[in-house]
Scaffold this motif. Structure first.
Motif, PDB file in Angstrom:
ATOM      1  N   ASN A  22       0.724  -1.138   0.021  1.00  0.00           N
ATOM      2  CA  ASN A  22      -0.174   0.017  -0.194  1.00  0.00           C
ATOM      3  C   ASN A  22       0.748   1.300   0.062  1.00  0.00           C
ATOM      4  N   GLY A  23       1.752   1.224  -0.860  1.00  0.00           N
ATOM      5  CA  GLY A  23       2.618   2.664  -1.239  1.00  0.00           C
ATOM      6  C   GLY A  23       3.100   3.042   0.001  1.00  0.00           C
ATOM      7  N   GLU A  24       2.612   4.371   0.463  1.00  0.00           N
ATOM      8  CA  GLU A  24       3.107   5.032   1.387  1.00  0.00           C
ATOM      9  C   GLU A  24       3.510   4.476   2.753  1.00  0.00           C
ATOM     10  N   THR A  25       2.713   3.322   3.281  1.00  0.00           N
ATOM     11  CA  THR A  25       2.897   2.605   4.467  1.00  0.00           C
ATOM     12  C   THR A  25       3.476   1.615   4.393  1.00  0.00           C
ATOM     13  N   GLU A  26       3.830   1.249   5.621  1.00  0.00           N
ATOM     14  CA  GLU A  26       4.804  -0.248   5.675  1.00  0.00           C
ATOM     15  C   GLU A  26       3.915  -1.232   4.977  1.00  0.00           C
ATOM     16  N   SER A  27       4.637  -2.185   4.293  1.00  0.00           N
ATOM     17  CA  SER A  27       3.805  -3.293   3.553  1.00  0.00           C
ATOM     18  C   SER A  27       3.638  -4.303   4.709  1.00  0.00           C
ATOM     19  N   PHE A  68      -0.530  -1.895  13.423  1.00  0.00           N
ATOM     20  CA  PHE A  68       0.891  -2.074  12.824  1.00  0.00           C
ATOM     21  C   PHE A  68       1.337  -1.119  11.784  1.00  0.00           C
ATOM     22  N   ARG A  69       0.075  -0.769  10.992  1.00  0.00           N
ATOM     23  CA  ARG A  69       0.441   0.088   9.930  1.00  0.00           C
ATOM     24  C   ARG A  69      -0.190   1.499   9.808  1.00  0.00           C
ATOM     25  N   GLY A  70      -1.138   1.603  10.841  1.00  0.00           N
ATOM     26  CA  GLY A  70      -1.714   3.080  10.989  1.00  0.00           C
ATOM     27  C   GLY A  70      -2.750   3.372  10.196  1.00  0.00           C
ATOM     28  N   TYR A  71      -3.391   2.569   9.284  1.00  0.00           N
ATOM     29  CA  TYR A  71      -4.453   3.016   8.568  1.00  0.00           C
ATOM     30  C   TYR A  71      -5.610   2.165   8.871  1.00  0.00           C
ATOM     31  N   GLU A 112      -9.622   9.272  18.944  1.00  0.00           N
ATOM     32  CA  GLU A 112      -8.895  10.446  19.235  1.00  0.00           C
ATOM     33  C   GLU A 112      -8.315  11.227  18.044  1.00  0.00           C
ATOM     34  N   GLN A 113      -7.935  10.615  16.974  1.00  0.00           N
ATOM     35  CA  GLN A 113      -7.241  11.198  15.907  1.00  0.00           C
ATOM     36  C   GLN A 113      -8.016  11.091  14.563  1.00  0.00           C
ATOM     37  N   SER A 114      -9.132  10.622  14.773  1.00  0.00           N
ATOM     38  CA  SER A 114     -10.096  10.536  13.748  1.00  0.00           C
ATOM     39  C   SER A 114      -9.971  11.439  12.496  1.00  0.00           C
ATOM     40  N   ALA A 115      -9.791  12.853  12.647  1.00  0.00           N
ATOM     41  CA  ALA A 115     -10.060  13.683  11.688  1.00  0.00           C
ATOM     42  C   ALA A 115      -8.418  13.583  10.572  1.00  0.00           C
ATOM     43  N   GLU A 116      -7.370  12.775  11.639  1.00  0.00           N
ATOM     44  CA  GLU A 116      -6.102  12.605  10.681  1.00  0.00           C
ATOM     45  C   GLU A 116      -6.050  11.513  10.224  1.00  0.00           C
ATOM     46  N   LEU A 117      -7.178  10.497  10.676  1.00  0.00           N
ATOM     47  CA  LEU A 117      -6.907   9.165  10.011  1.00  0.00           C
ATOM     48  C   LEU A 117      -6.806   8.746   8.619  1.00  0.00           C
ATOM     49  N   LEU A 118      -5.808   7.776   8.458  1.00  0.00           N
ATOM     50  CA  LEU A 118      -5.427   7.589   6.872  1.00  0.00           C
ATOM     51  C   LEU A 118      -6.580   6.348   6.474  1.00  0.00           C
TER      52      LEU A 118
END
Lengths: 228, 507
Positions: free
Chosen positions: B114-119, B168-171, B191-197
């Motif tokens: 998935n490109g920008e994030t860790e595979s 583990f991959r933040g998205y 808590e971070q839904s606005a910035e959630l990937l």
């Protein structure tokens, strides 16, 4: 008529590396209805002879006939049935079944016989219990009876199947003299009324006066016999 | 009757000893009943949660497959081999009376690019969704989005896989067209839904040792939750069969539409296919790449119409089989393997336990441990009862010998002893079984659940559901009978040795 014929009976017991000769060749004939006492000191072979006649031990040599039937070679189950039907036992230490009351102890051999009508069992048991003077204690257990009363129960139990022979091993050994006297009188009385042959061992001279025949053993040998 | 009377009165008279035997029988019966209940519940739970929801009774795999454990031990292992001769296998399976139905699938590990994030990677189960839902109608529920439509391309991501991806991959994976549901987010994400990937599709590449895999873009159609054993089955994400095949470069159903010439077939049959592409980059020459061609154009160009061809013409690497009720798994397994061997088909059938590998071994281990525990309890019970009864026999030698002397046969004494033990078994063991059944129902009512995978094996699922049937009851009574019989054997020998002479005073 002879009820028991013992010929050349020997009995050896192994004792460590040696052999003890309990009986060294006994010949004996007992007539029907006898009230025979076997006397002799301890170790003379009285109990061994009774055991062999009563089919609860086997001789090392010799033969035993009960009513003309050779019993020494019979299979175990036949011997057990023979004991049930033809022989009654009275033990020195009474040997009643502690969890059964007087009535149940007396009827025990009849129940082992199977197919005996309940009414017949009840009447026979009551007759005998009354005969031995314990009708009032008929529902009591052995632990609630005196030594003499227990032996009376044992006598009733021995007679309940109408056996040909009753064997009693030192029947008065654990009783006081007064109770012994009454027990022997009872046995004699039943011997006469029931026509049952009684053979009992004793080393008490007082007992002898009740016997109508006596044999004397010493060191496994028959050393004397007589009729009173 | 006489023997029963004496036996019963002896039990009452010797209360202490009777109580010792009784208490042992009672606790033995309680433990046995509860243990059997747990084993039965485990069997039923495993059957419902593994066989009926994921594996079927038997699994047909490629003969070339090194190990039988094809379903849960593939992480990090080699990809599963493709089943050759599937048409013949399908024909034969369809003819079998004992087989209720079968489901061909593909299963394996794919990389997520998935490109920008860790595979990362994902376990995939490639299915024809229509057949899958018919085969496992209750296996999954939709948590978000919708199910795949028959013939549609896409993936159903498990709720567990989605949580893992966030951790583990933040998205956060979201099905196509779905709004973000705050309630479904884990606490830190809320808590971070606005910035959630957010990701609504996955780029997958089959983990193929032959380096022939390609990466494909698959839209997320739904988030699924497995009905049971969520942690175990949650490893698997369900993908349409054709996408799976493409990412592994397997033959797809659509490929059957392509007519290949004789020369072409010969070429494809060549195992050294890679040599034709060795020594250079086939896209190296500038003039070969058409300018102004976007990714969307390529996707549009290569999009396949998934109708009008047989999905079974493509590759599978597993066939899951369900047997008819009462179908003997072992017998069918043997029969299938005999047929496959005799007809030289390149497949073999394995049991569901073997197919799930370590998990299956663990269930067998847990079951064995429970059985060993029950046997141990019985062993202790047998020894103590045997000892107590032997002591009783020896204490009553004179009484028993007298019975023999006045005409009781050995059988009568034996019967008396068996009855004493049987009465104790019936009373205390029976009470133990009743209490055990009550404990089982209390445990069911207690609603004990676990997320621990090993405990899930003991429970047969997330919830401890011990189960007791009439068959278990009959088995329990039989076990109690066997214990009674074994416990009384030695005492009977002691009784058998008592002779009438023991009743007499000896000189």
């Amino acid at each position: 008529m002879n009820v028991i014929e013992v010929k050349g009976v020997k009995k050896d017991y192994p004792l460590g590396k040696t052999t003890v000769q309990a009986l060294k060749g006994i010949d004996l004939v007992v007539e029907t209805g006898a009230f025979l006492s076997i006397v002799g000191p301890s170790g003379s072979g009285k109990t061994t002879l009774l055991n062999i006649i009563g089919c609860i031990d086997t001789p090392t040599a010799g033969t035993v006939k009960i009513q003309d039937e050779e019993i020494t070679a019979l299979p175990e189950q036949t011997i057990t049935d023979l004991r049930l039907h033809k022989i009654g036992f009275i033990f020195q230490n009474f040997n009643l079944i502690p969890v059964l009351n007087v009535r149940e102890n007396v009827e025990f051999p009849l129940l082992l016989m199977k197919n005996q009508p309940r009414a017949l069992i009840d009447s026979r048991v009551k007759e005998l219990v009354r005969g031995v003077g314990l009708i009032d204690q008929i529902e009591q257990r052995p632990a609630e009876l005196s030594g003499g009363q227990r032996q009376r129960v044992a006598i009733a139990r021995a007679l309940v199947t109408n056996p040909e022979i009753i064997l009693a091993d030192e029947p008065t050994a654990n009783l006081d003299s007064e109770t012994s006297e009454s027990i022997l009188q009872l046995m004699r009385q039943l011997n006469q009324s029931e026509k049952t042959t009684f053979i009992f061992s004793t080393h008490d001279p007082e007992v002898l006066k009740h016997a109508n025949s006596i044999i004397q053993l010493r060191d496994g040998l028959l050393v004397g016999a007589g009729v009173v | 009757m006489l023997a029963v009377k004496i036996a019963w009165r002896n039990i009452c008279k010797h209360r202490g000893k009777s109580l010792v035997i009784g208490v042992i029988l009672f606790f033995g019966a309680v433990l046995m009943t509860v243990g059997n209940g747990i084993i039965a519940g485990m069997n039923r739970g495993l059957s419902e949660n593994i066989v009926k929801l994921f594996t079927g009774d038997l699994v047909v795999i490629s003969k070339q497959q090194e190990k039988d454990s094809v379903l849960l031990d593939v992480m990090g292992g080699k990809p599963l081999k493709v089943i050759k001769d599937y048409p013949q296998v399908k024909k034969y399976l369809g003819e079998q009376e004992l087989i209720k139905e079968f489901l061909p699938v593909t299963a394996g590990l794919a990389f997520v690019l998935n490109g920008e994030t860790e595979s990362g990677n994902k376990m995939l189960l490639g299915v024809d969704i229509k057949r899958y839902l018919r085969f496992f109608p209750d296996s999954i529920t939709i948590e978000e989005g919708r199910l795949l439509q028959p013939g549609e391309r896409g993936i159903l991501v498990s709720a567990q896989a989605r949580r893992q991806d966030y951790k583990f991959r933040g998205y956060w994976l979201l099905p196509e067209g779905e709004e973000l549901d705050q309630k479904k987010l884990p606490l830190p994400a809320k808590e971070q839904s606005a910035e959630l990937l957010i990701k609504r599709e996955l780029v997958l590449m089959g983990a193929d040792a032959a380096d022939s895999a390609v990466d494909i873009r698959v839209p997320i159609k739904g988030i699924i939750e497995y009905r049971a054993l969520k942690k175990v089955w949650g490893l698997y994400n369900i993908i349409d069969i054709e996408s799976y095949r493409e990412t592994y470069s397997y033959v797809t159903g659509a490929d059957s539409l392509v007519e290949i010439s004789r020369e072409g077939k010969d070429l494809l049959a060549n195992e050294q296919l890679d040599q034709y592409f060795a020594g250079g980059n086939m896209f190296a020459e500038p003039g070969l790449i058409e300018e102004g061609f976007t990714l969307e154009d390529i996707q549009q160009e290569t999009k396949k119409e998934i109708t009008g061809y047989d999905l079974d013409a493509g590759a599978y690497n597993l066939v899951l089989l369900k047997l008819k009720d009462g179908g003997a798994a072992q017998v069918t397994l043997q029969k299938l393997n005999d047929f496959f061997r005799e007809n030289r088909l390149e497949v073999r059938a394995v049991s569901w336990k073997d197919a799930i590998g370590t998990l299956g071994s663990m269930t067998a281990l847990v079951k064995t441990a429970l059985n060993v525990f029950i046997i141990f309890i019985f062993f202790v019970a047998i020894i103590v009862i045997m000892n107590t009864l032997s002591m009783t026999a020896l204490e009553r030698v004179s009484e028993l010998a007298m019975m023999r002397a006045i005409g009781a046969r050995k059988g009568f004494l034996r019967r008396m002893f068996i009855l004493e033990t049987a009465i104790l078994s019936f009373l205390f063991g029976g009470l133990g079984i009743i209490i055990g059944i009550a404990v089982i129902y209390l445990l069911r009512l207690a609603n004990i659940t676990t997320t621990n995978e090993i405990l899930q094996m003991v429970y047969g699922g997330e919830k401890l559901s011990p189960f007791y049937s009439w068959a278990d009851f009959r088995f329990g009574v039989l076990q109690l009978g066997v214990v009674t019989l074994l416990a009384v054997l030695y005492p009977l020998r002691v009784v058998g040795k008592i002779i009438p002479l023991d009743a007499m005073s000896r000189e």
